[in-house]
Design a protein around this motif. Sequence first.
Motif, mmCIF file in Angstrom:
data_model
loop_
_atom_site.group_PDB
_atom_site.id
_atom_site.type_symbol
_atom_site.label_atom_id
_atom_site.label_comp_id
_atom_site.label_asym_id
_atom_site.label_seq_id
_atom_site.Cartn_x
_atom_site.Cartn_y
_atom_site.Cartn_z
ATOM 1 N N PHE A 1 0.838 -1.202 0.000
ATOM 2 C CA PHE A 1 0.000 0.000 0.000
ATOM 3 C C PHE A 1 0.872 1.250 0.000
ATOM 4 O O PHE A 1 0.619 2.205 -0.757
ATOM 5 C CB PHE A 1 -0.910 -0.031 1.225
ATOM 6 C CG PHE A 1 -1.792 1.180 1.373
ATOM 7 C CD1 PHE A 1 -2.829 1.415 0.493
ATOM 8 C CD2 PHE A 1 -1.588 2.076 2.410
ATOM 9 C CE1 PHE A 1 -3.654 2.533 0.633
ATOM 10 C CE2 PHE A 1 -2.400 3.189 2.566
ATOM 11 C CZ PHE A 1 -3.431 3.419 1.676
ATOM 12 N N GLY A 2 1.908 1.283 0.826
ATOM 13 C CA GLY A 2 2.796 2.440 0.883
ATOM 14 C C GLY A 2 3.544 2.677 -0.415
ATOM 15 O O GLY A 2 3.847 3.814 -0.773
ATOM 16 N N ALA A 3 3.822 1.589 -1.143
ATOM 17 C CA ALA A 3 4.562 1.708 -2.402
ATOM 18 C C ALA A 3 3.643 1.887 -3.604
ATOM 19 O O ALA A 3 4.118 2.198 -4.704
ATOM 20 C CB ALA A 3 5.421 0.455 -2.606
ATOM 21 N N GLY A 4 2.335 1.688 -3.410
ATOM 22 C CA GLY A 4 1.398 1.770 -4.526
ATOM 23 C C GLY A 4 1.579 0.663 -5.539
ATOM 24 O O GLY A 4 1.376 0.857 -6.739
ATOM 25 N N THR A 5 1.940 -0.532 -5.043
ATOM 26 C CA THR A 5 2.180 -1.668 -5.927
ATOM 27 C C THR A 5 1.272 -2.829 -5.540
ATOM 28 O O THR A 5 0.824 -2.939 -4.401
ATOM 29 C CB THR A 5 3.635 -2.135 -5.845
ATOM 30 O OG1 THR A 5 3.977 -2.384 -4.468
ATOM 31 C CG2 THR A 5 4.567 -1.071 -6.406
ATOM 32 N N ARG A 6 1.031 -3.716 -6.474
ATOM 33 C CA ARG A 6 0.185 -4.882 -6.211
ATOM 34 C C ARG A 6 0.836 -5.794 -5.177
ATOM 35 O O ARG A 6 0.177 -6.263 -4.241
ATOM 36 C CB ARG A 6 -0.049 -5.658 -7.520
ATOM 37 C CG ARG A 6 -0.894 -6.921 -7.346
ATOM 38 C CD ARG A 6 -1.150 -7.569 -8.709
ATOM 39 N NE ARG A 6 -1.903 -8.823 -8.604
ATOM 40 C CZ ARG A 6 -3.222 -8.896 -8.503
ATOM 41 N NH1 ARG A 6 -3.953 -7.803 -8.500
ATOM 42 N NH2 ARG A 6 -3.826 -10.071 -8.419
ATOM 43 N N THR A 7 2.123 -6.039 -5.346
ATOM 44 C CA THR A 7 2.856 -6.930 -4.448
ATOM 45 C C THR A 7 3.789 -6.126 -3.547
ATOM 46 O O THR A 7 4.057 -4.951 -3.781
ATOM 47 C CB THR A 7 3.665 -7.960 -5.243
ATOM 48 O OG1 THR A 7 4.629 -7.277 -6.054
ATOM 49 C CG2 THR A 7 2.749 -8.782 -6.139
ATOM 50 N N SER A 8 4.292 -6.785 -2.516
ATOM 51 C CA SER A 8 5.131 -6.102 -1.540
ATOM 52 C C SER A 8 6.486 -5.730 -2.128
ATOM 53 O O SER A 8 7.138 -6.565 -2.773
ATOM 54 C CB SER A 8 5.345 -7.001 -0.318
ATOM 55 O OG SER A 8 6.279 -6.425 0.567
ATOM 56 N N PRO A 9 6.948 -4.498 -1.908
ATOM 57 C CA PRO A 9 8.284 -4.128 -2.373
ATOM 58 C C PRO A 9 9.397 -4.799 -1.561
ATOM 59 O O PRO A 9 10.555 -4.787 -1.975
ATOM 60 C CB PRO A 9 8.313 -2.611 -2.179
ATOM 61 C CG PRO A 9 7.368 -2.366 -1.042
ATOM 62 C CD PRO A 9 6.276 -3.379 -1.211
ATOM 63 N N LEU A 10 9.044 -5.397 -0.419
ATOM 64 C CA LEU A 10 10.050 -5.994 0.462
ATOM 65 C C LEU A 10 10.437 -7.400 0.033
ATOM 66 O O LEU A 10 11.590 -7.801 0.194
ATOM 67 C CB LEU A 10 9.532 -6.018 1.904
ATOM 68 C CG LEU A 10 9.124 -4.660 2.476
ATOM 69 C CD1 LEU A 10 8.636 -4.821 3.908
ATOM 70 C CD2 LEU A 10 10.272 -3.670 2.406
ATOM 71 N N ASP A 11 9.468 -8.161 -0.504
ATOM 72 C CA ASP A 11 9.764 -9.545 -0.884
ATOM 73 C C ASP A 11 9.064 -9.963 -2.164
ATOM 74 O O ASP A 11 9.093 -11.132 -2.526
ATOM 75 C CB ASP A 11 9.391 -10.504 0.259
ATOM 76 C CG ASP A 11 7.920 -10.380 0.682
ATOM 77 O OD1 ASP A 11 7.112 -9.805 -0.083
ATOM 78 O OD2 ASP A 11 7.578 -10.843 1.788
#
Length: 333
Positions: free
Chosen positions: A97-107
Motif C-alpha cells: 500500500f505504501g509503495a502503490g504496488t500490487r505486491t510487496s516491495p520488500l519480498d
Amino acid sequence: MQLIPSPISATLDFAAPGVSHGFLRLPYSRDDAAWGSIMIPITVVNNGEGPTALLTGANHGDEYEGPIALFDLAATIRAEDVTGRIIIVPAMNYPAFGAGTRTSPLDRGNLNRSFPGRPDGTVTQKIADYFQRVLLPMADVVLDFHSGGKTLDFLPYCAGHILSDKRQEAAAFDLVRAFGAPWSVKMLEIDAVGMYDTAAEEMGKVFVTTELGGGGTSSARTAGIAKRGLRNLLIAAGVMKGGVQAQPTQWLDMPDADCFTFAEDGGLIEFLADLGDVLEKGQPVARIFPVMRTGLAPVTVHAGRSGLMMARHFPGIVKPGDCVAVIGVEVEE
C-alpha cells in the motif's frame, strides 16, 4: 511439532469495549532501522453481543476504494452504532500500500496468493499467517475490498463465490445483495490456491469481496459505492444498527473458464468493445499490434463466450498470457 508463534503483536485489546485504534506491529530489521517495525493500522470496535466482521482493504497495494471506505469508517464509527465487533484493517498489505504496488516491495510477495502463510517466512508470509491464525478465527463475516489496480478495470461489483456448501454460499450472496453495488457477481475463481478468500471460506466464514473500478486510482462514484455498500453489509450482517439503503443491482454469473480471454501475443492493444458492452461468442474484443516494427498486421482476440464485458486489461501494452477481458452472463437473481 511445536507451533511457532506469530512475530506480529497487536497494540490494542480485541476484547476492549468501545473504539480502539492501534497497530499490528511486525518487527522488521532493515538498513535504516536495525530494530525497526512495520506498523499496520487497525481499529477494533466492541459493543454488546453480536457477530464479528473482519474488514480489509489493500490486500493488493494499488487498489484504493477499500482503504478509502475503511479509513473513513475507522475515523467516524461510534461504539453505540455497533452490535457486536468490527475489526478494520484498511491496508492489510501495508508495505505494498505504501509503495502503490500490487505486491510487496520488500519480498515481491502477493498477499492474496500467500495463505496460509508462515510465521518464520517472508514479511508477506508473516502477515498472511497472522490473519490465518489470529484474525480469521475471530470473524463470522469477512469483507475484503478489491479493485482492478494498475492492470485491470472493472464494472463496479460485489461478489460471492460459488461454493460446495450451499448454505455458506447463500449467506454470502445475501450480503452481496445487501451491499448493493451496480453489479453483483456469482464468482468463479481460476486461481484460488493461496487466496485469503479460500482461507476464510475453508474456515466456514461468510466471505464477500468486490471489484470496484481500477487503473490504480479511484473515483467519487466508486468510492461512494464502497462506503455505502460497506454500511449496508454491516447492517445486513447484524453488526451495525440502522436500515439497509436498498440499491438496484444486476446479477452476473461466471459459469466457466470461457469467461476469461487471454492474450497469446504481446504488443499495443486496441479494444473493440468497452465495459458493459454485450458480446457474442467469437466476436472480436481487441486487436494487438506488434510493436517491434511497422507493417505487421494486428492479431485479433475473440470472446470465448457470449455475455457482458465486465473487466478488461487496463494499460495500453499487453504481454502474452495477460488477461484481456472477462465476460459475465446476465442472470436473474
